[in-house]
Design an enzyme around this catalytic site. Structure first.
Site, short mmCIF file in Angstrom:
data_model
loop_
_atom_site.label_atom_id
_atom_site.label_comp_id
_atom_site.label_asym_id
_atom_site.label_seq_id
_atom_site.Cartn_x
_atom_site.Cartn_y
_atom_site.Cartn_z
N LYS A 1 13.23 30.29 4.59
CA LYS A 1 13.22 30.50 5.79
C LYS A 1 13.81 31.80 6.43
O LYS A 1 13.23 32.45 7.19
CB LYS A 1 13.53 29.19 6.95
CG LYS A 1 13.45 29.28 8.33
CD LYS A 1 13.88 28.08 8.99
CE LYS A 1 13.92 28.39 10.45
NZ LYS A 1 14.13 27.05 11.24
N GLU B 1 21.79 31.54 -2.88
CA GLU B 1 21.19 31.27 -4.03
C GLU B 1 19.73 31.88 -4.19
O GLU B 1 19.42 32.28 -5.30
CB GLU B 1 20.90 29.52 -3.90
CG GLU B 1 22.25 28.88 -3.86
CD GLU B 1 22.85 28.74 -2.61
OE1 GLU B 1 22.49 29.22 -1.51
OE2 GLU B 1 23.72 27.76 -2.24
N LYS C 1 29.89 28.15 2.67
CA LYS C 1 29.43 29.37 2.31
C LYS C 1 30.13 30.68 2.45
O LYS C 1 30.48 31.47 1.74
CB LYS C 1 28.17 29.56 3.41
CG LYS C 1 26.84 28.87 3.07
CD LYS C 1 25.62 29.39 3.78
CE LYS C 1 24.62 28.33 3.96
NZ LYS C 1 23.61 28.92 4.89
#
Ligand code: F6P
Length: 542
Positions: free
Chosen positions: A209, A215, A507
């Site tokens: 998206k 990743e 993250k």
């Protein structure tokens, strides 16, 4: 309902608390004995799903009270707000319109003054043209060989929906094509996925998206290097890479021609995106007609959710039953148990859908909740689970409501297999609900000392969903059922089911640690003692 009142102060919540106190020790054996019509009373059929919820620890009064709570929470208005494109994703300022992805061409859904339905259908048509070409062997790779392998690179919603749908509908798929799904940043995932593939015959779908996810971007970069090492020409990227994203600028930056990009919009949440262009791999696998059938199935459930009174509304009831156990019985989890091998990835798919949506500890206006929210979803296909974790569900100390999902027809009628499979699903629900008493065991001659071990308390609730067959439409209905069940719960718990801030911290920290692992010289570490030690040990051993 004003949001300054706690949910727990609502009269409807208090009514449920009082009701729970009366019902908590009543056994399902007693509820069934009291009412011979119970199975009929507590089963429904809608959008092709026979939904038996009679083996739940409820009475008609429970259902009424739960529905009253849904009304008090303004669920009806909130459903309408979602379907009509209001910006109900408050923390991101976005509309929530995965339902527009399956709306018919004739529908009108306006966001920012624009009807989004034509855009949805334009992308669907572009996907169809592309899918048909790949399926017909007309999409040629750089060397002129037709594409035979499709590798979807994505993670979270850009992976779990596609891989689940691919597995679920494999038997509708084109067996001449090979499909692989790469998600993990662990290089093993990519290495294993492409090990036996010829780059000249391989198409990568980079599905993201945002087109910024670490990743996916790392795997896409590795895929590009892998393809170019063999094909030795930058121009090959255009024939071997397509992108699915909302971010055209990033797609172009990666080197994919935006002609080969399939778009979607910020009003489609990642975990709600399998019916958007994120489903491109699904469409290539099963073909455009079957993909349309899947959309139609989801739409059928959407319409049911939108109009059916809560007492007869499958997603509303499913959500309310989950809430009943979560908030009143203190049950922490729900087991999803598909008696259908093709649904082997369905529990994994549901984990993101449910837990990333409702795993929240503050309400939309930022106040900490004083009740339980998102449940833990887990499961495995039956009958494998029976020989693994069912013991704990039957005789352990935890209450784990179960969702059994079964189909009257199988795609593979082999001897007695299907009847035996179905015998097992019915038997498990029966055993969980009714158990086996000490008296029954004694009457069978079981020795006294063994009786406690062999006693099944029962009173363990479950829903049995029985569908005709696992078709594309049935899958669409099932997915939409769970999506709307999640919405039902989120709206009552007052959380925001459409953001996922909880994944950000990890993250950010990984972004800080990665250069520390890769630094040539010993870095100055400023973490806690445990993290520092782990980093040092890894640096020594890598
Ligand atoms: O895990 C966080 C998340 O943002 C999910 O919600 C999403 O499905 C996944 O990452 C992948 O995001 P993207 O499609 O943008 O690569």
């Amino acid at each position: 309902m004003t949001d300054t009142t706690s949910l727990r102060d609502l009269p409807e919540w208090k009514a449920l608390e009082a009701h729970y106190a009366k019902l908590k020790d009543v056994h399902l054996r007693e509820l069934f004995a009291r009412d011979p019509g119970r199975a009929e009373k507590f089963s429904l059929e809608a959008a092709g799903i026979y939904f038996d919820y009679s083996k739940h620890r409820i009475t008609a009064g429970t259902v009424n009270r739960l529905c009253d709570l849904a009304e008090a929470a303004g669920l009806r208005e909130k459903i309408e707000a979602m379907f009509t494109g209001e910006r109900i994703n408050l923390t991101e300022g976005r509309a929530v319109l995965h339902t527009a992805l399956r709306a018919p061409k004739s529908a009108t859904i306006v966001v920012d003054g624009e009807n989004v339905v034509p855009r949805v259908h334009a992308v669907l048509e572009k996907m169809e043209t592309f899918a048909r070409k790949v399926r017909a062997g007309e999409w040629k790779g750089h060397t002129g060989k037709p594409v035979k392998n499709v590798v979807n690179i994505g993670i979270g919603g850009s992976d779990l929906g596609p891989v689940m749908a691919y597995e679920a509908l494999k038997d509708y798929g084109d067996r001449g094509l090979t499909f692989r799904f790469v998600s993990n940043i662990d290089g093993t995932d990519f290495a294993e996925a492409v090990m036996d593939l010829d780059p000249a015959e391989t198409l990568f779908i980079v599905a993201s998206k945002t087109f910024t996810t670490l990743e996916t971007m790392t795997n896409a970069g590795t895929a590009r290097a892998w393809a170019l090492k063999a094909l030795k020409d930058e121009a090959a990227v255009a024939r071997h890479f397509v992108a699915v994203s909302t971010n055209a600028a990033k797609v172009a930056e990666f080197g994919v021609d935006t002609e080969n990009m399939f778009g979607f919009w910020d009003w489609v949440g990642g975990r709600y995106s399998m019916f958007s262009a994120i489903g491109l791999s699904t469409m290539i696998a099963i073909g455009p007609e079957h993909f349309r059938e899947m959309l139609a199935g989801a739409y059928e459930m959407d319409e049911h959710y939108r109009v059916a009174p809560f007492e007869e509304n499958l997603p509303a009831l499913m959500g309310l039953l989950g809430l009943w156990y979560n908030d009143f019985f203190g049950a922490q989890s729900i087991a999803v148990l598909p008696y259908e091998q093709y649904l082997k990835r369905f529990p994994a798919y549901l984990q993101q859908l449910t837990m990333e949506s409702n795993g929240k500890r503050v309400t939309l206006d930022g106040r900490a909740v004083d009740y339980q929210t998102g449940q833990i979803y887990w499961g495995e296909p039956g009958t494998n689970g029976q020989h693994s974790f069912y013991q704990l569900i039957h005789q352990g100390t935890k209450l784990i409501p179960c969702d059994f999902i079964a189909f009257s027809k199988t795609r593979h009628r082999l001897g007695r297999h299907h009847d035996l499979l179905m015998a097992n699903v019915f038997a498990q629900a029966e055993a969980l609900a009714f158990g086996k008493t000490a008296e029954e065991l004694k009457a069978e001659g079981v020795k006294d000392w063994l009786v406690p071990h062999r006693t099944f308390e029962g009173n363990r609730p479950s829903t049995t969903m029985l569908l005709d067959a696992l078709t594309p439409a049935a899958l669409g209905r099932l997915v939409a059922l769970y999506e709307h069940s999640v919405f039902t719960q989120g709206m009552i718990w007052r959380v925001g089911p459409f953001d996922q801030w909880g994944v950000e911290l990890g993250k950010a920290l990984a972004g800080r640690i990665a250069p520390e692992l890769e630094a040539k010289d010993e870095p100055r570490l400023n973490h806690d003692g445990s993290t520092n030690a782990l980093i040092r040990r890894y640096r020594k051993e890598r």
